[in-house]
Write a protein that holds these residues in place. Structure first.
Motif, mmCIF file in Angstrom:
data_model
loop_
_atom_site.group_PDB
_atom_site.id
_atom_site.type_symbol
_atom_site.label_atom_id
_atom_site.label_comp_id
_atom_site.label_asym_id
_atom_site.label_seq_id
_atom_site.Cartn_x
_atom_site.Cartn_y
_atom_site.Cartn_z
ATOM 1 N N HIS A 26 0.828 -1.205 0.000
ATOM 2 C CA HIS A 26 0.000 0.000 0.000
ATOM 3 C C HIS A 26 0.862 1.253 0.000
ATOM 4 C CE1 HIS A 26 -3.288 -2.700 0.554
ATOM 5 N NE2 HIS A 26 -2.873 -3.085 1.721
ATOM 6 N N ARG A 27 2.017 1.157 -0.647
ATOM 7 C CA ARG A 27 2.907 2.305 -0.743
ATOM 8 C C ARG A 27 3.287 2.560 -2.197
ATOM 9 N NH1 ARG A 27 6.999 0.524 3.998
ATOM 10 N NH2 ARG A 27 5.780 -1.384 3.871
ATOM 11 N N ARG A 28 3.276 3.821 -2.578
ATOM 12 C CA ARG A 28 3.769 4.211 -3.892
ATOM 13 C C ARG A 28 5.012 5.070 -3.674
ATOM 14 N NH1 ARG A 28 -0.629 5.364 -6.528
ATOM 15 N NH2 ARG A 28 -0.852 7.456 -5.682
ATOM 16 N N VAL A 29 6.150 4.552 -4.132
ATOM 17 C CA VAL A 29 7.426 5.219 -3.915
ATOM 18 C C VAL A 29 7.769 6.056 -5.143
ATOM 19 C CG1 VAL A 29 9.878 4.918 -3.428
ATOM 20 C CG2 VAL A 29 8.203 3.323 -2.453
ATOM 21 N N THR A 30 8.076 7.324 -4.917
ATOM 22 C CA THR A 30 8.596 8.200 -5.965
ATOM 23 C C THR A 30 10.062 8.454 -5.638
ATOM 24 O OG1 THR A 30 6.444 9.256 -6.296
ATOM 25 C CG2 THR A 30 8.383 10.434 -7.098
ATOM 26 N N LEU A 31 10.943 8.000 -6.519
ATOM 27 C CA LEU A 31 12.377 8.042 -6.270
ATOM 28 C C LEU A 31 13.059 8.952 -7.287
ATOM 29 C CD1 LEU A 31 14.637 6.720 -4.481
ATOM 30 C CD2 LEU A 31 14.917 5.062 -6.334
ATOM 31 N N SER A 32 13.645 10.025 -6.796
ATOM 32 C CA SER A 32 14.432 10.916 -7.648
ATOM 33 C C SER A 32 15.874 10.417 -7.639
ATOM 34 C CB SER A 32 14.357 12.357 -7.135
ATOM 35 O OG SER A 32 13.018 12.823 -7.152
ATOM 36 N N VAL A 33 16.412 10.143 -8.823
ATOM 37 C CA VAL A 33 17.721 9.494 -8.935
ATOM 38 C C VAL A 33 18.741 10.485 -9.477
ATOM 39 C CG1 VAL A 33 18.960 7.499 -9.853
ATOM 40 C CG2 VAL A 33 16.498 7.333 -9.412
ATOM 41 N N TYR A 34 19.901 10.513 -8.826
ATOM 42 C CA TYR A 34 20.971 11.425 -9.208
ATOM 43 C C TYR A 34 22.253 10.630 -9.442
ATOM 44 C CZ TYR A 34 17.818 15.023 -7.448
ATOM 45 O OH TYR A 34 16.717 15.828 -7.247
ATOM 46 N N GLY A 35 23.103 11.136 -10.304
ATOM 47 C CA GLY A 35 24.424 10.574 -10.499
ATOM 48 C C GLY A 35 25.427 11.288 -9.615
ATOM 49 N N GLY A 36 26.552 10.623 -9.347
ATOM 50 C CA GLY A 36 27.556 11.248 -8.499
ATOM 51 C C GLY A 36 28.918 10.624 -8.679
ATOM 52 N N GLU A 37 29.880 11.162 -7.954
ATOM 53 C CA GLU A 37 31.263 10.681 -7.988
ATOM 54 C C GLU A 37 31.756 10.486 -6.563
ATOM 55 O OE1 GLU A 37 33.277 13.798 -10.016
ATOM 56 O OE2 GLU A 37 32.751 13.070 -12.029
ATOM 57 N N GLY A 38 32.809 9.645 -6.436
ATOM 58 C CA GLY A 38 33.400 9.403 -5.133
ATOM 59 C C GLY A 38 32.602 8.390 -4.341
ATOM 60 N N GLY A 39 32.771 8.432 -3.021
ATOM 61 C CA GLY A 39 32.030 7.522 -2.171
ATOM 62 C C GLY A 39 32.713 6.191 -1.965
ATOM 63 N N PRO A 40 32.011 5.219 -1.385
ATOM 64 C CA PRO A 40 32.579 3.902 -1.069
ATOM 65 C C PRO A 40 32.924 3.107 -2.320
ATOM 66 C CG PRO A 40 30.573 4.334 0.192
ATOM 67 C CD PRO A 40 30.658 5.383 -0.869
ATOM 68 N N PRO A 41 33.591 1.956 -2.139
ATOM 69 C CA PRO A 41 33.930 1.099 -3.286
ATOM 70 C C PRO A 41 32.686 0.586 -4.017
ATOM 71 C CG PRO A 41 35.201 0.481 -1.346
ATOM 72 C CD PRO A 41 34.170 1.447 -0.882
ATOM 73 N N ARG A 42 32.844 0.347 -5.303
ATOM 74 C CA ARG A 42 31.738 -0.170 -6.128
ATOM 75 C C ARG A 42 31.598 -1.678 -5.961
ATOM 76 N NH1 ARG A 42 32.393 5.096 -6.018
ATOM 77 N NH2 ARG A 42 31.826 6.237 -7.925
ATOM 78 N N THR A 43 30.379 -2.157 -6.239
ATOM 79 C CA THR A 43 30.054 -3.577 -6.188
ATOM 80 C C THR A 43 29.538 -4.017 -7.556
ATOM 81 O OG1 THR A 43 29.454 -3.466 -3.841
ATOM 82 C CG2 THR A 43 28.560 -5.315 -5.105
ATOM 83 N N PRO A 44 29.935 -5.197 -8.060
ATOM 84 C CA PRO A 44 29.353 -5.688 -9.327
ATOM 85 C C PRO A 44 27.834 -5.829 -9.202
ATOM 86 C CG PRO A 44 31.309 -6.940 -8.749
ATOM 87 C CD PRO A 44 30.994 -6.087 -7.552
ATOM 88 N N VAL A 45 27.106 -5.145 -10.036
ATOM 89 C CA VAL A 45 25.648 -5.091 -9.917
ATOM 90 C C VAL A 45 25.000 -6.427 -10.253
ATOM 91 C CG1 VAL A 45 23.561 -4.017 -10.851
ATOM 92 C CG2 VAL A 45 25.572 -2.611 -10.322
ATOM 93 N N ALA A 46 25.483 -7.103 -11.280
ATOM 94 C CA ALA A 46 24.825 -8.325 -11.758
ATOM 95 C C ALA A 46 24.830 -9.441 -10.723
ATOM 96 C CB ALA A 46 25.497 -8.808 -13.033
ATOM 97 N N ALA A 47 25.766 -9.396 -9.783
ATOM 98 C CA ALA A 47 25.876 -10.469 -8.800
ATOM 99 C C ALA A 47 24.894 -10.320 -7.649
ATOM 100 C CB ALA A 47 27.302 -10.525 -8.246
ATOM 101 N N GLU A 48 24.238 -9.162 -7.533
ATOM 102 C CA GLU A 48 23.397 -8.882 -6.380
ATOM 103 C C GLU A 48 21.911 -8.937 -6.725
ATOM 104 O OE1 GLU A 48 24.686 -8.732 -3.519
ATOM 105 O OE2 GLU A 48 26.796 -8.422 -4.013
ATOM 106 N N ALA A 49 21.108 -9.260 -5.730
ATOM 107 C CA ALA A 49 19.653 -9.231 -5.888
ATOM 108 C C ALA A 49 19.162 -7.812 -5.635
ATOM 109 C CB ALA A 49 18.995 -10.194 -4.904
#
Length: 347
Positions: free
Chosen positions: A299-322
């Motif tokens: 019973h929730r409708r999520v509106t997500l504003s998405v932004y790009g960025g640089e820096g931050g923590p280490p990256r993770t391979p996306v395809a391996a994750e759920a």
């Protein structure tokens, strides 16, 4: 209206004869009547709680390929189970399947309804379904299709859960309980549909009070739906669709999944303020807006504003994750932007 004791044998015979001719061939209906493979029945019933059959078949086959036996499911890491469940939603179901598989691998499959009911995540419907379909136990199921069929047969506009279960128990064929349950569910899914029911094709139309009323689609009356709550958040994509900063989700709906770092907006808060907090937490710099996605769950409708960025923590391979569907929608914004930029460069 409930069929009289003298009418009941004829009604059972008519519906079961129809089912023997027209029952759906589904991948989890493996094994003899009343002796279906309990593992496949159990997984399918849990999966179909929130998923339509057409889509559920694809997810079921994928899950069975990953975990062909209950032992394989029990021994798998929970992250692998969530990955195989990806796209099905309501991930608490996958976590409970994994927990229950560990118990079954140690103790064996339950022999009766009470044993199934005691497993994590197994409610009355699932326990009745598996006990009747795999064990031949005389337990009547009660789901949306059953509710609609019985409400129309009985001419009940607002059937309560207690009413439906009582009617289901009365009509259940004790000689073929598994087939009867499958027959009622198939009738509701293919003939006694919510809109435009195919009454001329119905094997029990002569016993249907809703049809006799002249307006069978009016039974049962629509349920009052809970109000959908609006949720606003911002997300930061640090990386791309191949490798990105991901965080472990919390909560009952998406708990255990990985996803883009997000920050909920307070009431009346502007996205920029929440984004500033998110970037500061990650030690990242915002480079621009990718777009907005919406997604409805429970019973929730999520509106997500998405932004790009640089820096931050280490990256993770996306395809391996759920990831949740919401996160896949967010990542698709980056793909569309890159595709648009490529087209501009090419021109």
């Amino acid at each position: 209206m409930t069929p009289s004791p003298t009418d009941l044998p004829a009604l059972r015979a008519a519906l079961l004869a129809w089912f023997d001719r027209s029952g759906r061939a589904l991948p989890w209906r493996v094994g003899p009547e009343g002796g279906r493979d309990p593992y496949r029945v159990w997984v399918s019933e849990v999966l179909l709680q929130q998923t339509q059959v057409a889509r559920g078949r694809v997810y079921f086959e994928r899950f069975m390929e990953a975990f062909p036996t209950v032992e394989a499911l029990a021994s798998a890491p929970i992250d692998a189970v969530l990955k195989a469940w990806e796209g099905c939603g309501y991930y608490a179901r996958a976590r409970n399947l994994h927990r229950a598989a560990g118990i079954i691998a140690q103790e064996g499959f339950p022999a009766h309804y009470a044993g199934w009911r005691a497993l994590p995540g197994v409610g009355p419907y699932t326990a009745a379904a598996v006990a009747s379909l795999s064990g031949g136990e005389a337990r009547a199921v009660n789901d949306g299709n059953v509710r609609r069929v019985l409400a129309r047969l009985g001419g009940e506009r607002q059937p309560t859960e207690r009413w439906v279960q009582a009617r289901a128990d009365e009509l259940l064929d004790p000689a073929r309980p598994g087939a009867w349950n499958e027959a009622v569910m198939d009738l509701g899914a293919t003939v006694c549909t919510p809109k435009n029911p195919k009454c001329p094709e119905c094997p029990v139309s002569a016993s249907c009070a809703a049809l006799a009323s002249g307006d069978p689609a009016a039974f049962p009356a629509p349920k009052v739906r809970a109000e959908v709550r609006e949720v606003r958040a911002v997300a930061l994509l640090l990386g791309d669709t191949q490798a990105a900063v991901l965080e472990r989700r919390e909560g009952t709906l998406l708990g255990g999944l990985m996803g883009l770092p997000t920050q909920l907006l307070a009431p009346d808060e502007l996205p920029a303020a929440a984004l500033e907090r998110l970037a500061a937490r990650l030690g990242a710099r915002v480079t621009g807006e990718l777009g907005t996605v919406t997604h409805t769950m429970t019973h929730r409708r999520v509106t997500l504003s998405v932004y790009g960025g640089e820096g931050g923590p280490p990256r993770t391979p996306v395809a391996a994750e759920a990831l949740s569907r919401l996160d896949h929608k967010a990542l698709a914004l980056w793909e569309r932007r890159e595709g648009s930029l490529f087209a501009e460069r090419k021109s």
